[in-house]
Write a protein that holds these residues in place. Structure first.
Motif, PDB file in Angstrom:
ATOM      1  N   GLU A 278       0.819  -1.218   0.000  1.00 31.08           N
ATOM      2  CA  GLU A 278       0.000   0.000   0.000  1.00 31.08           C
ATOM      3  C   GLU A 278       0.851   1.265   0.000  1.00 31.08           C
ATOM      4  N   GLN A 279       2.017   1.209   0.627  1.00 27.69           N
ATOM      5  CA  GLN A 279       2.902   2.370   0.651  1.00 27.69           C
ATOM      6  C   GLN A 279       3.553   2.612  -0.709  1.00 27.69           C
TER       7      GLN A 279
ATOM      8  N   ASP B 128       3.114   0.938 -12.270  1.00 27.32           N
ATOM      9  CA  ASP B 128       2.471   1.572 -11.124  1.00 27.32           C
ATOM     10  C   ASP B 128       1.153   2.159 -11.618  1.00 27.32           C
ATOM     11  N   ALA B 129       0.028   1.728 -11.055  1.00 30.78           N
ATOM     12  CA  ALA B 129      -1.294   2.174 -11.510  1.00 30.78           C
ATOM     13  C   ALA B 129      -1.680   3.559 -11.001  1.00 30.78           C
ATOM     14  N   ASP B 130      -0.803   4.222 -10.270  1.00 26.32           N
ATOM     15  CA  ASP B 130      -1.097   5.565  -9.756  1.00 26.32           C
ATOM     16  C   ASP B 130      -1.208   6.539 -10.920  1.00 26.32           C
TER      17      ASP B 130
ATOM     18  N   PHE C 217       3.347  -7.698  -3.843  1.00 24.01           N
ATOM     19  CA  PHE C 217       4.623  -8.263  -3.447  1.00 24.01           C
ATOM     20  C   PHE C 217       4.660  -8.480  -1.942  1.00 24.01           C
ATOM     21  N   THR C 218       5.288  -9.568  -1.524  1.00 23.28           N
ATOM     22  CA  THR C 218       5.461  -9.869  -0.104  1.00 23.28           C
ATOM     23  C   THR C 218       6.914  -9.599   0.278  1.00 23.28           C
TER      24      THR C 218
ATOM     25  N   ALA D 274      -5.298   2.508   0.086  1.00 23.04           N
ATOM     26  CA  ALA D 274      -4.714   3.259   1.204  1.00 23.04           C
ATOM     27  C   ALA D 274      -5.189   4.700   1.154  1.00 23.04           C
ATOM     28  N   ALA D 275      -5.167   5.344   2.294  1.00 19.83           N
ATOM     29  CA  ALA D 275      -5.561   6.760   2.341  1.00 19.83           C
ATOM     30  C   ALA D 275      -4.678   7.548   1.394  1.00 19.83           C
ATOM     31  N   GLY D 276      -5.301   8.406   0.602  1.00 14.65           N
ATOM     32  CA  GLY D 276      -4.536   9.198  -0.354  1.00 14.65           C
ATOM     33  C   GLY D 276      -4.384   8.522  -1.696  1.00 14.65           C
TER      34      GLY D 276
END
Length: 144
Positions: free
Chosen positions: A12-13, A60-62, A98-99, A134-136
């Motif tokens: 999430e980060q 990255d889907a952002d 990813f773990t 995640a928030a944001g």
């Protein structure tokens, strides 16, 4: 202040809007070792775990990620070549989480101005779990 060079991170980060595999999982070549007789390089071995290192290109889907930040390579340390999760979405790219994600900062001074970059290493990859953004994250902005 004692900040560790290697930082444990959550999916999430790093990828709050999600991540997608956009290429093959391949061995990382060890450029510090001599070439093999066939001209190839041996596979890089992780210094901490003694396991082979693999790499996979990830989107990255952002939607707010810059054009030079859209794809990153995530290294995976694993005894055997990691297999991407099944793609049941009908999308051309494979959703992934990813773990054991770890980030290591480094300075990229190859351009006009030096900038901070992150090397990402994981211990595995799985299909995304059902989780709230995640928030944001981009998905949470529409709900606000």
């Amino acid at each position: 202040m004692a900040i560790q060079r290697r930082m444990n991170l959550t999916i999430e980060q790093v990828f709050p809007a999600g991540a997608f595999i956009v290429g093959a999982v391949e061995p990382v070549q060890d450029w510090d070792q001599a070439a093999l007789p066939d001209g190839t390089r041996p596979q890089k071995i992780d210094k901490e775990t003694g396991l082979p290192t693999w790499t996979v290109p990830v989107l990255d889907a952002d939607p707010e990620a810059g054009k030079n930040e859209k794809t990153v390579n995530v290294k995976i340390v694993a005894k055997h070549q990691p297999v991407p999760p099944a793609n049941d979405t009908g999308l051309p790219f494979v959703p992934v989480e990813f773990t054991g994600l770890v980030g290591v900062p480094w300075i990229d001074d190859s351009g006009n101005r030096p900038k901070l970059q992150w090397s990402l290493t994981a211990t595995g990859m799985d299909a995304p779990s059902a989780r709230k953004p995640a928030a944001g994250a981009a998905g949470s902005k529409a709900a606000a």
